[in-house]
Design a protein around this motif. Structure first.
Motif, PDB file in Angstrom:
ATOM      1  N   ALA A   1      45.254  45.273  24.977  1.00  5.70           N
ATOM      2  CA  ALA A   1      45.313  44.395  23.836  1.00  5.70           C
ATOM      3  C   ALA A   1      44.731  42.831  24.384  1.00  5.70           C
ATOM      4  O   ALA A   1      44.163  42.166  23.269  1.00  5.70           O
ATOM      5  CB  ALA A   1      46.583  44.183  23.162  1.00  5.70           C
ATOM      6  N   ARG A   2      45.221  42.631  25.470  1.00  4.05           N
ATOM      7  CA  ARG A   2      44.840  41.225  25.880  1.00  4.05           C
ATOM      8  C   ARG A   2      43.456  41.259  26.387  1.00  4.05           C
ATOM      9  O   ARG A   2      42.987  40.128  27.008  1.00  4.05           O
ATOM     10  CB  ARG A   2      45.836  40.619  26.954  1.00  4.05           C
ATOM     11  CG  ARG A   2      47.265  40.779  26.178  1.00  4.05           C
ATOM     12  CD  ARG A   2      48.476  40.420  27.212  1.00  4.05           C
ATOM     13  NE  ARG A   2      47.849  39.211  27.872  1.00  4.05           N
ATOM     14  CZ  ARG A   2      48.730  38.659  28.848  1.00  4.05           C
ATOM     15  NH1 ARG A   2      49.706  39.349  29.559  1.00  4.05           N
ATOM     16  NH2 ARG A   2      48.391  37.641  29.642  1.00  4.05           N
ATOM     17  N   MET A   3      42.765  42.190  26.806  1.00  3.47           N
ATOM     18  CA  MET A   3      41.438  42.479  27.440  1.00  3.47           C
ATOM     19  C   MET A   3      40.211  42.263  26.390  1.00  3.47           C
ATOM     20  O   MET A   3      40.295  42.739  25.271  1.00  3.47           O
ATOM     21  CB  MET A   3      41.317  43.592  27.980  1.00  3.47           C
ATOM     22  CG  MET A   3      42.501  43.693  29.140  1.00  3.47           C
ATOM     23  SD  MET A   3      42.193  45.310  30.043  1.00  3.47           S
ATOM     24  CE  MET A   3      40.900  45.042  30.809  1.00  3.47           C
ATOM     25  N   ASP A   4      39.353  41.774  26.703  1.00  5.27           N
ATOM     26  CA  ASP A   4      38.159  41.534  25.897  1.00  5.27           C
ATOM     27  C   ASP A   4      37.377  42.751  25.646  1.00  5.27           C
ATOM     28  O   ASP A   4      37.406  43.732  26.426  1.00  5.27           O
ATOM     29  CB  ASP A   4      37.003  40.404  26.477  1.00  5.27           C
ATOM     30  CG  ASP A   4      37.604  39.123  26.603  1.00  5.27           C
ATOM     31  OD1 ASP A   4      38.848  38.754  25.924  1.00  5.27           O
ATOM     32  OD2 ASP A   4      37.273  38.355  27.400  1.00  5.27           O
TER      33      ASP A   4
ATOM     34  N   GLU B   1      46.805  46.140  33.297  1.00  5.62           N
ATOM     35  CA  GLU B   1      46.645  44.771  32.234  1.00  5.62           C
ATOM     36  C   GLU B   1      46.880  45.687  31.099  1.00  5.62           C
ATOM     37  O   GLU B   1      46.494  46.882  30.671  1.00  5.62           O
ATOM     38  CB  GLU B   1      45.308  44.194  32.289  1.00  5.62           C
ATOM     39  CG  GLU B   1      45.181  42.873  31.385  1.00  5.62           C
ATOM     40  CD  GLU B   1      46.400  41.897  31.956  1.00  5.62           C
ATOM     41  OE1 GLU B   1      47.170  41.224  30.985  1.00  5.62           O
ATOM     42  OE2 GLU B   1      46.513  41.606  33.098  1.00  5.62           O
ATOM     43  N   ASP B   2      47.362  44.845  30.049  1.00  7.51           N
ATOM     44  CA  ASP B   2      47.610  45.401  28.674  1.00  7.51           C
ATOM     45  C   ASP B   2      46.264  45.352  27.880  1.00  7.51           C
ATOM     46  O   ASP B   2      45.607  44.332  27.973  1.00  7.51           O
ATOM     47  CB  ASP B   2      48.560  44.483  27.928  1.00  7.51           C
ATOM     48  CG  ASP B   2      48.710  44.783  26.520  1.00  7.51           C
ATOM     49  OD1 ASP B   2      48.401  45.983  26.337  1.00  7.51           O
ATOM     50  OD2 ASP B   2      49.332  44.194  25.791  1.00  7.51           O
TER      51      ASP B   2
ATOM     52  N   THR C   1      40.563  38.424  34.267  1.00 12.73           N
ATOM     53  CA  THR C   1      41.762  39.071  33.937  1.00 12.73           C
ATOM     54  C   THR C   1      42.779  38.672  35.254  1.00 12.73           C
ATOM     55  O   THR C   1      44.058  38.405  35.024  1.00 12.73           O
ATOM     56  CB  THR C   1      41.642  40.517  33.481  1.00 12.73           C
ATOM     57  OG1 THR C   1      40.834  40.406  32.405  1.00 12.73           O
ATOM     58  CG2 THR C   1      43.150  40.825  33.136  1.00 12.73           C
TER      59      THR C   1
END
Length: 602
Positions: free
Chosen positions: A101-104, A98-99, A129
């Motif tokens: 930047a999109r992860m919490d 996963e990217d 995710t």
């Protein structure tokens, strides 16, 4: 409730125990295997994370995420796991799937927090995710003593579940096979236990049916073998005891059946418990229909009912006389009653013994009548002789005509006394000869005997103008005592002549009929009323006393005939019709011609 066979009690129990055990073991094994797989998966992820941690220890800078991204993806592919690198602040530096930047921020994740605290963190949860259940293992990345980041490896839980499902399926199939084998084994064990018991049951049923001669053969467990031996011993003892009881019962039945006395047992409620054949015949009932019923229902004899009640109430044995009337004939019974008691001495009823004394009573009556009759018969001529003698003493001797009349009277009465005494002596001789040694019988022709009897009575018959006809084949023979049989025929002819009208006919007939010799003397006289026939052969019994004495009879002639017939093992019969005459028949057994002589006894 319908009883259940033993095998259906044992088999379901065994099967249930085995199935519960298999299910418990299977559940425990599956549960343990699940935890084992999860533990193995967590250990594998931890190992991978620790291998990765040294490789990225010097590259954990916020600006180094771009250089680490290819490295994370390559590690994720080679390790077949998701690899995430997290900075101490919780910011995801790179992720293999996963990217970042999109992860919490992952600082609040349980496994990450544990790793930042210097421990290995493990957690399983749903990934927002990746949208699936995941297992996470995080380890700290150190540079010296300082924790500079966290390496987290993750793997989808469904992969573990698929592996566990495959193993669980194999376990389930093995469990079903084990259950089937256990069911067969349970059936075999249940049958092995129930079959010997079933055999014992069939043996017990044979014993219950009375087949005590068979024995149980058993080679099973010691306990059942001991039970079979005990049952065999029980059967042997029962067989012996039943044989003893049966023998005693048969002996008792034989004794009761052979007794001429009637035996009647009743309970306290006057119900018939037992009666033998003699008692049934005496009271006029059938033994099978009378047992178990009240005596008042089966026997309609009030005297017997009263005596039974008296025997039940009395403490001591009682005696009494009972008179039963059946068909207009009186029967005299002498009854003895006593209480019946059981083994504990308690009263259970009464025992009545009945003796038929009818013949004795009749003999007593005959004896009394005989004494009275003989006294009367002897007293009459004695009185006449005494009166004539007293008359002569009073002066009749001085009158020749009167003296001769009284002397003739004395002579006539003396002749009568002589005839009575002769007949009594003849009866006595016949009875004594029959009772002691029997009278001699020889095989001889019958016609000469009958002709001699007719010759003896010819003068008396000629005085009345009577004809005596004889019908007897000359070849007719029989075993007889000629003098006694001649005397019997003379007595019958004498009576026939006395009571026949003048110029009549008397017939003497002898013939064989149905294997018996019949000698008939038939007259056409006044006949005898039916009421007198049963007592006609009693001593001194007279139908018409005045006429009999006038005709010169002693009253013993027919009694002599009866005893002579009995001495020949025969009997005498009479048929008579008032106004038409009488027929006396001497019935003798006919055994054919016999040239030898021998004694016979009635």
């Amino acid at each position: 409730m319908r009883p259940v066979r033993l095998i259906w009690q044992l088999y379901p129990s065994y099967l249930a125990v085995l199935l519960v055990s298999l299910l418990g073991v299977g559940w425990y094994f599956s549960h343990s295997l699940h935890h084992f797989y999860l533990g193995q998966a967590a250990g594998d992820l931890e190992a991978r994370a620790r291998l990765i941690a040294p490789q990225i220890a010097g590259r954990l800078a916020p600006e180094g995420g771009a250089s680490l991204a290819p490295f994370c993806r390559e590690l994720g592919r080679s390790a077949d796991s998701r690899v995430t690198v997290i900075l101490p602040g919780g910011v995801v530096l790179c992720d293999s799937e996963e990217d970042p930047a999109r992860m919490d921020n992952h600082g609040g994740r349980m496994e990450v927090a544990a790793a930042l605290a210097g421990e290995t963190g493990v957690a399983s949860r749903y990934s927002q995710t990746l949208l699936r259940e995941m297992m996470y293992v995080a380890v700290p990345v150190r540079e010296g003593e300082e924790i500079v980041g966290v390496v987290r490896t993750a793997r989808a839980v469904n992969v573990i579940d698929q592996a566990l499902g495959t193993v669980s399926l194999k376990i389930a199939l093995a469990g079903v096979a084990a259950a089937l084998l256990a069911a067969l084994l349970s059936w075999w064990i249940a049958r092995r236990i129930s079959l010997p018991i079933e055999e014992l049951r069939r043996g017990a049923q044979r014993f219950a049916r009375g087949e005590l001669g068979t024995r149980l053969s058993f080679s099973g467990p010691e306990e059942l073998r001991a039970l079979a031996e005990a049952m065999n011993q029980m059967a042997a003892q029962l067989d012996e005891r039943l044989s003893t009881v049966l023998r005693q019962r048969n002996e008792q039945e034989a004794v009761l059946a052979s007794m001429v006395e009637g035996v009647l047992a009743v309970d306290c409620d006057e119900r018939i418990l037992r009666l033998n054949g003699a008692a049934a015949e005496l009271v006029g009932v059938r033994p099978g229909a009378a047992v178990g019923r009240p005596i008042q229902e089966t026997v309609r004899k009030a005297d017997l009912h009263r005596f039974v009640r008296r025997a039940l109430q009395a403490e001591e044995p009682v005696e009494g006389d009972i008179v039963l009337v059946s068909g207009g004939v009186e029967r005299f019974l002498q009854a003895h009653g006593t209480r019946l008691r059981d083994s504990r001495g308690e009263k259970i009823g009464a025992l009545i013994v009945l003796n038929d004394v009818t013949r004795l009573r009749r003999l007593e009556n005959l004896r009394r009548d005989f004494v009275a009759n003989v006294s009367h018969e002897l007293k009459t001529p004695i009185t006449a002789i005494k009166g004539a003698a007293e008359t002569l003493e009073d002066g009749a001797l001085d009158e020749p005509a009167g003296a001769r009349r009284f002397v003739a009277m004395i002579a006539k009465q003396a002749d009568r006394l002589h005839a009575i005494i002769d007949d009594l002596l003849s009866l006595s001789r016949i009875e004594q000869g029959s009772e002691r040694e029997g009278i001699p019988l020889t095989s001889q022709a019958l016609r000469p005997v009958l002709e001699a009897a007719i010759q003896d009575c010819a003068l008396a018959a000629a005085d009345k103008g009577l004809a005596i006809d004889l019908f007897c084949p000359s070849e007719l023979h029989s075993r007889i005592n000629a003098p006694l049989l001649e005397q019997a025929v003379v007595n019958l002819l004498t009576n026939a002549i006395k009571y026949s009208p003048e110029r009549g006919t008397v017939a003497v007939d002898a013939a064989l009929e149905e294997g018996r010799l019949l000698i008939r003397v038939q007259d056409r006289g006044c006949g005898i009323a039916a009421a007198h026939l049963p007592r006609l052969f009693e001593r001194f019994y007279r139908v018409d006393r005045a006429r009999s004495r006038n005709l010169g009879g002693t009253g013993l002639g027919l009694a002599i005939v009866k005893h002579i017939a009995s001495a020949h093992d025969g009997e005498v019969l009479v048929q008579s019709t008032v106004g038409a005459g009488s027929t006396f028949t001497i019935v003798l057994p006919q055994e054919g011609k016999d040239s030898g002589d021998r004694q016979t006894s009635p």
